[in-house]
Design an enzyme around this catalytic site. Structure first.
Site, PDB file in Angstrom:
ATOM      1  N   CYS A 356       0.826  -1.204   0.000  1.00  0.00           N
ATOM      2  CA  CYS A 356       0.000   0.000   0.000  1.00  0.00           C
ATOM      3  C   CYS A 356       0.866   1.263   0.000  1.00  0.00           C
ATOM      4  O   CYS A 356       1.538   1.543  -0.985  1.00  0.00           O
ATOM      5  CB  CYS A 356      -0.997  -0.029   1.149  1.00  0.00           C
ATOM      6  SG  CYS A 356      -2.367   1.148   0.937  1.00  0.00           S
ATOM      7  N   HIS A 467      -3.633  -5.233   0.731  1.00  0.00           N
ATOM      8  CA  HIS A 467      -3.490  -5.626   2.128  1.00  0.00           C
ATOM      9  C   HIS A 467      -3.951  -7.071   2.293  1.00  0.00           C
ATOM     10  O   HIS A 467      -4.870  -7.521   1.616  1.00  0.00           O
ATOM     11  CB  HIS A 467      -4.352  -4.741   3.031  1.00  0.00           C
ATOM     12  CG  HIS A 467      -3.838  -3.349   3.199  1.00  0.00           C
ATOM     13  ND1 HIS A 467      -2.685  -3.048   3.899  1.00  0.00           N
ATOM     14  CD2 HIS A 467      -4.330  -2.160   2.762  1.00  0.00           C
ATOM     15  CE1 HIS A 467      -2.504  -1.737   3.896  1.00  0.00           C
ATOM     16  NE2 HIS A 467      -3.477  -1.173   3.208  1.00  0.00           N
TER      17      HIS A 467
END
Length: 542
Positions: A356, A467
């Site tokens: 991310c 994630h």
């Protein structure tokens, strides 16, 4: 419970009542990180085991650990975990308000899974809390109509006298929820009797009446030595001690926020026979560190969270994790010297993974024309990949299912995870070895698509927006075996089922609480509270 004005402020329509509202029980604590989240999860699993349709609830959560619901909304990670303990899908009603700290005294406010903006502490308290109160009541109303029982988690302490007049997380919420309260204290931090007595002394008389019992958590030692203190406590506050719960470690369950990270790090650094040394850079605005929970269960892996070059050591893998402020944390990498260390690690053939925000940092530049992330409109990235990220006010929250195509010789591996980020990443030149997730929902997605990840040709350095990618057992197993192979240490023969271990952890936690808490009395408190105490405890809405 609510008038029509309150209901119109919600994102959805409340169902028509078909039966009596669910019974409720609220877990409050003498402080943060006393174990409220795990105790709530334990009670959720116990009620599920006992045949109750149960759901968790936390009105307002302040956390950088997020969970994406099946409909693509963002809530606190702990409530997602508690929903799993209940065996139900998580919804935003279980955590209608999420505060994600962004800068000092400022947080992104997420309401029913979508950000509404960044607010300072005073602005939120003075301007938004009255509206937040109605949103909380509405979400609670819907949960109580749908389930048999709702287990509510408080936040911080109910004894914060400066916050009580606009409280939406502790005692006022207990009134709206028609809930008796169990007060939890952590004996491991010391001063447990002072914490309990002090909390009870600060509470108003009607609030003390609502407290129906005490649980002492994280006990280590011989409980018989504690008995004189328990007897004194019960006489002093005139409330029963419902249980003393011994410390229970090694659970494959998520923590709520960074308050519990230090304890987790200490456990992760004590692998009995570490063959692989994995470093996670502990960014100042670190988020979603639960991405690395599965590594805890790999017996030959040691994970170290580091803040400085002095802690670098000789890692086999360096991970750039998620962050709530990509720009400021990239500046931190440079100021601390960690960026230079990272470049040296790559140049010497080391492995690096970015997730991310960590992936965003790996590009050539970060552009923030609307100052969404910070007050820096443009910043040079680490330059590992030929890409740039532009931050926008739109936030992407989505569950991901597909196949990861990343340096594997076959057609990739099935993976699932979630995306939570503000910013869109594009490549500035063709990439010969793209890393991407071929989404199941887009079977005709072009091969050139690579916005969700990148990998170097030799596969040593890669990054992704996904994630939870390390929660995919086969993916994690293959990746770690590549690391093992490169280091010349024995390969792992079989992937560890992290989800299987997680389910075992729920049952183990529930069994542990059953053994040390008077659950028969807890049931009597929960089921018998409403009719007997409604007038006395002030159950009507304020």
């Amino acid at each position: 419970m609510m008038d029509s004005t309150e209901k119109t402020l919600s994102n959805s329509t409340s169902p028509s009542p078909t039966s009596s509202p669910a019974v409720t029980l609220m877990i409050q604590g003498t402080a943060s990180d006393v174990g409220k989240s795990l105790l709530t999860a334990a009670l959720c699993r116990i009620l599920k085991q006992d045949g109750r349709r149960v759901a968790p609830f936390k009105s307002q959560n302040m956390s950088l650990n997020s969970y994406v619901t099946p409909d693509g909304k963002e809530i606190g990670r702990a409530q997602g975990m508690q929903a799993d303990a209940c065996g139900i899908e998580a919804t935003t009603d279980m955590n209608p308000i999420l505060l994600k700290p962004k800068r000092d005294m400022e947080a992104q406010v997420v309401v029913h899974g979508k950000p509404i903006g960044d607010l300072g502490a005073r602005e939120y308290r003075e301007q938004y809390l009255p509206q937040a109160e109605l949103i909380v009541k509405d979400a609670l109303f819907r949960l109580r109509e749908k389930y048999d029982a709702v287990i509510i988690e408080g936040a911080g302490s109910p004894a914060e006298v400066n916050l009580k007049d606009r409280d939406i997380v502790n005692m006022r919420l207990a009134g709206w929820a028609d809930a008796p309260v169990i007060l939890v204290a952590d004996i491991d931090r010391g001063g447990v009797f002072a914490a309990i007595v002090g909390t009870m002394e600060i509470l108003e008389p009607e609030e003390r009446d609502r407290v129906q019992g005490i649980i002492i958590n994280k006990f280590r030692g011989d409980v018989s030595l504690l008995t004189p203190g328990l007897d004194w406590l019960e006489k002093r506050i005139r409330k029963p001690v419902l249980g003393v719960i011994p410390f229970l470690g090694d659970l494959a369950l998520e923590d709520e926020d960074s308050a519990s990270l230090d304890g987790k790090v200490n456990r992760w650094e004590t692998s009995p026979d570490p063959q692989l040394d994995i470093v996670v850079i502990r960014l100042p605005h670190l988020s979603n560190f639960t991405d690395f929970d599965p590594l805890l269960k790999e017996p030959d892996v040691r994970v170290r969270f580091i803040r400085s070059v002095q802690e670098w050591g000789e890692p086999d893998v360096v991970i750039l994790p998620g962050s709530k402020n990509t720009v400021q944390d990239l500046l931190y990498l440079r100021e601390s010297g960690l960026a230079q260390k990272l470049h040296g690690h790559i140049e010497s053939g080391g492995r690096v993974t970015g997730i991310c925000a960590g992936y965003q940092m790996m590009g050539r530049r970060l552009l923030d024309p609307d100052l969404v992330e910070s007050n820096v409109p443009e910043l040079a990235g680490l330059g590992i990949f030929p890409m740039e990220t532009v931050f926008t006010k739109d936030k992407r929250t989505e569950r991901i299912n597909g196949r990861a195509v990343a340096g594997f010789k076959d057609n990739g591996m099935a993976v699932e995870g979630y995306e939570i980020h503000m910013g869109s990443t594009t490549f500035l030149q063709p990439v010969t070895h793209p890393f991407h997730i071929r989404l199941d929902r887009l079977p005709e997605e072009p091969e050139s698509y690579h916005g969700d990840g990148a990998i170097t040709p030799e596969g040593m350095v890669w990054g992704t927006y996904i994630h939870g990618i390390l929660h995919n057992d086969d993916f994690r197993h293959r990746w770690l075996n590549e690391v093992r192979c490169g280091k010349g240490v024995p390969l792992s023969e079989q992937a560890i089922s992290f989800n299987g271990l997680r389910e075992q952890s729920f049952d183990r936690l529930a069994d542990h609480v059953r053994q040390h808490v008077d659950m028969e009395r807890v049931y009597r408190i929960m089921d018998g509270w409403g009719f007997v105490n409604s007038e006395k405890a002030g159950m009507k809405d304020e």
